[in-house]
Design a protein around this motif. Sequence first.
Motif, short mmCIF file in Angstrom:
data_model
loop_
_atom_site.label_atom_id
_atom_site.label_comp_id
_atom_site.label_asym_id
_atom_site.label_seq_id
_atom_site.Cartn_x
_atom_site.Cartn_y
_atom_site.Cartn_z
N ILE A 125 0.81 -1.22 0.00
CA ILE A 125 0.00 0.00 0.00
C ILE A 125 0.84 1.27 0.00
CG2 ILE A 125 -2.00 -1.10 1.06
CD1 ILE A 125 -1.11 0.00 3.75
N TRP A 126 2.15 1.19 0.31
CA TRP A 126 3.03 2.35 0.21
C TRP A 126 4.47 1.90 0.41
CZ3 TRP A 126 -0.57 3.89 4.58
CH2 TRP A 126 -0.17 3.34 5.79
N THR A 127 5.38 2.83 0.21
CA THR A 127 6.79 2.57 0.44
C THR A 127 7.29 3.43 1.61
OG1 THR A 127 7.62 4.30 -1.05
CG2 THR A 127 7.13 2.14 -2.01
N VAL A 128 8.34 2.95 2.27
CA VAL A 128 8.97 3.66 3.38
C VAL A 128 10.46 3.70 3.08
CG1 VAL A 128 9.38 3.70 5.86
CG2 VAL A 128 7.22 2.79 4.99
N SER A 129 11.04 4.89 3.05
CA SER A 129 12.46 5.01 2.70
C SER A 129 12.96 6.38 3.09
CB SER A 129 12.67 4.78 1.19
OG SER A 129 12.00 5.80 0.45
N ALA A 186 16.41 7.24 -1.41
CA ALA A 186 15.70 6.04 -1.88
C ALA A 186 14.29 6.39 -2.36
CB ALA A 186 15.63 5.00 -0.76
N PHE A 187 13.73 7.47 -1.85
CA PHE A 187 12.43 7.95 -2.33
C PHE A 187 12.49 8.19 -3.84
CE2 PHE A 187 8.45 10.11 -0.91
CZ PHE A 187 8.05 10.65 -2.13
N ALA A 188 13.61 8.77 -4.30
CA ALA A 188 13.76 9.02 -5.74
C ALA A 188 13.86 7.72 -6.52
CB ALA A 188 15.00 9.88 -5.96
N TYR A 189 14.57 6.72 -5.97
CA TYR A 189 14.71 5.45 -6.68
C TYR A 189 13.38 4.74 -6.84
CZ TYR A 189 19.59 6.16 -5.23
OH TYR A 189 20.84 6.68 -5.01
#
Length: 881
Positions: free
Chosen positions: A408-412, A416-419
């Motif tokens: 449901i989402w990413t955590v970084s 790493a948000f850009a990747y």
Amino acid sequence: MDRSWISNPDRLSAEYENGVREFVTFVRGSLDVQGLTKCPCNRCMNREVHHIDSVRYHLLIYGFLKDYIHWTEHGEQSNPQVPLGSPIQDTPPCMNEQDEEMGEALRDAAGHAYDIGSSSDLLSDMRPPAEQARYDKLFEELHNPLYDDCMKFSALTFIVKLMNVKVLYKWSDRSFVALLKLLHEALPVGNRCPGTYYETRKLLCDVGLGYEHIDVCKHDCTLFFNEHKDDDVCPICGVSRYVRKKIPHKRLRYFPITPRLKRLYSSKHTARAMRWHKEQRLEEDGKLRHPADGEAWKKFDSLYPEFAGDPRSVRMGLASDGFNPFSHMSTSYSMWPVILIPYNLPPWLTMHRSNYLLSLLIPGPKSPGKDFDVFLRPLIEELKVLWDGVQSFDSYQQASFTLRASVIWTVSDFPAFAYLSGWSTQGKLACPICLEDTRYKSVRSKISYIGHRSFLEMSHSWRNSKEFDGRSERRAPPRNFSTADILSQLEAVGQSIPGKATTTAKRKRLPTELNWTKKSILFELPYWSTLLLRHNLDVMHIEKNVCDNILGTLLDIEGKSKDNDKAREDLKDMGIRSELWLQPHPVKGSLKPHASYVFTKDEAKLFCDYLRAVKLPDGYASNIARCVTESNKLAGMKSHDCHVLLQKLLPPGILTLLTPQLRRTLIELSQFFEQLCGRTLDVGQLTEMRRGIVIILCKLEKIFPPSFFTIMVHLCVHLPDQALLGGPVSNRWMYGPERCMGTYKGYVRNTSKPDGTIAEAYVVDEALTFFSRYIKDMDTRFDRPERNWDQPISGGDHQIHIFKDRVRLIGAHKIEILEDQREMLHWYILNNCADATVQDYLTEHEKLLQHNEADGTSIEALQKATFPLWFKQKVTFTTYI
């Protein structure tokens, strides 16, 4: 008729399954008209009546009564001929209660390879032969005693408990090997104690779920996976797959998540907890305690009611970051694990390391960078299958079901948000929320993200002020970009060629592409474009960067201070705060006037002395004093140090320092982060914080130079909105994954192959974690008491709980006379005690003071001064009566 199968602990073996089939065939001749009969499983014990299909199911799950050799309750004669191979003579002497627990753990780990339909046969042949052989070997170790005539331990139980002690108390590998050799020599001849650590790990690996090797192109162009699995050269750059003799340049370790999710439901210790978010979570309007309380989760449920209708459908967060697997940081190496976090569990279990699912281990030595999507390919393919559903078994409801899962989402962190997102987090448009509406200003040698007045209403008086940047603000607030807007922008993004080969020309980004570098592979998931919150801003790293900016500037720390000569020249360029401009000096060339946002030498000494003297509860934080240098600066602060310092230590530390305006603004910023990081969030309060943080940032713009406002400071303005969508930040920040990576770093034994040693150690640790849930008679990682937990004194005549606590000193101790502090401590403990008896005494004492006509304004102070002694005399007198 041989009935020795009844004592077979492996209920998944062909022998036991054939025996159950034999029993069911025998009983069908004595069923009643409804097809019911007594159930001889270990739970029903011939006391309950079930349908014959349910009886067969119970026997496979709970086992057959060991003493029920003569089937008299099912129509057999009282004295049938039973061979010597019956359970009474063949029961192994070591099968005690703890071995039964291990047997149950093995059965849960093996899963259920059969159907329980009314007309279906047992499907034991569905399990691959190699997997079946592994479990047969494990059941054999469980069946065999540690040595002949051993009554307490089977070989498997002994190994599991020994490894549990090693991991719990952090024994070194060398000391463990020495202990194994000693035990092997001390135990009777012919014992089954492993002689080497390798044998121990190999046995536990059979319980683990394993992983897959996927070769990677030397330049990260592609994976030799699916249609390219048999290729010898990269289809993009043409470089050979191998260094030499089938040895690949790189190898990705892939840990399939489907069997790991199935195991969460096959174990009786986790199956029910996986339904907590739906069946046990406290729902209260206006309160956010779990991601399920956020708007993003609720919107997802409304769009996919079939998925949301089953509480066993798994929602996960995807976390990733790079770390150096070597203890000596001088070695440049970056390895990237991809971790999945299941949010079905309650919050206190969600962030527990044992429930983190390692899915990918991306090899170094360099960061994957823009080629991150190349490594995500096998995970994305599996997530597509999980969205459609796979068959699994729920040990809580004792029924099979269709297991579905989604990310449901990413955590970084921000790089790493850009990747993961495809939006570059560098340059003028670095904000991934404001996108093309990012407010920025080019200053000397950098970009400053000021202009937060544009978030205010158009009629606000600050918009007309020129004290901020030398001009008035007429721009409207940044837009809230919808999914349709983002997809429209992504259509303009050109196709990039993956890989880092020197022959691959770097594509120049067009102005119409903004900061987009690619369309993320996550958009291949059917539901990804409908999510309200796809990528989380990490509060942990934002908080650390904000704290570094503040303290670096206040203490004028070289390299971290935002108040340098160029910052003063920026003020002159904008025509504001002329009193801070550089002044010409005949010798030094220029002189930098002292600013109100920088401590004087005396103030810096007072603040650092305060940090040196501060005492914090055990386990609350690290020793902050170690970060204070002799020159009254701060160095070596970790993320959690900044977390504690910004929220708890900074406000009281500056109460007598700085100007009132700056002091008040910094305290407001501290309170903002403290409220944001709470376990329970209030929707109304978050709505106020959304406007409050804009006011705080505008106040800071009037005080600090433009260079202070890095992109991380600007991101604070978006944190309340993300909290409304995703719930408490404790489920969406990087503290948990970062600690997990520290554990992976500790796995490294062979520094020449760090990724391989981490993968092997993870599988062993995964198996041991699973077994630990079934161990009852010793400490494990799940029930080990905290080191500062004082066990209450049992018995005694004390009725008030504060007198029942046993004091257990931690570390070296010394005796000091508290003097005046003693009464203060007594008052603090008694006044904050939740015991109803103490509260009654407080009320009685207050009434007594009021009855004596004490001055009303001094009753509180008088009670604080007199209550401890009065309470001591009162309790002592009552006890003797």
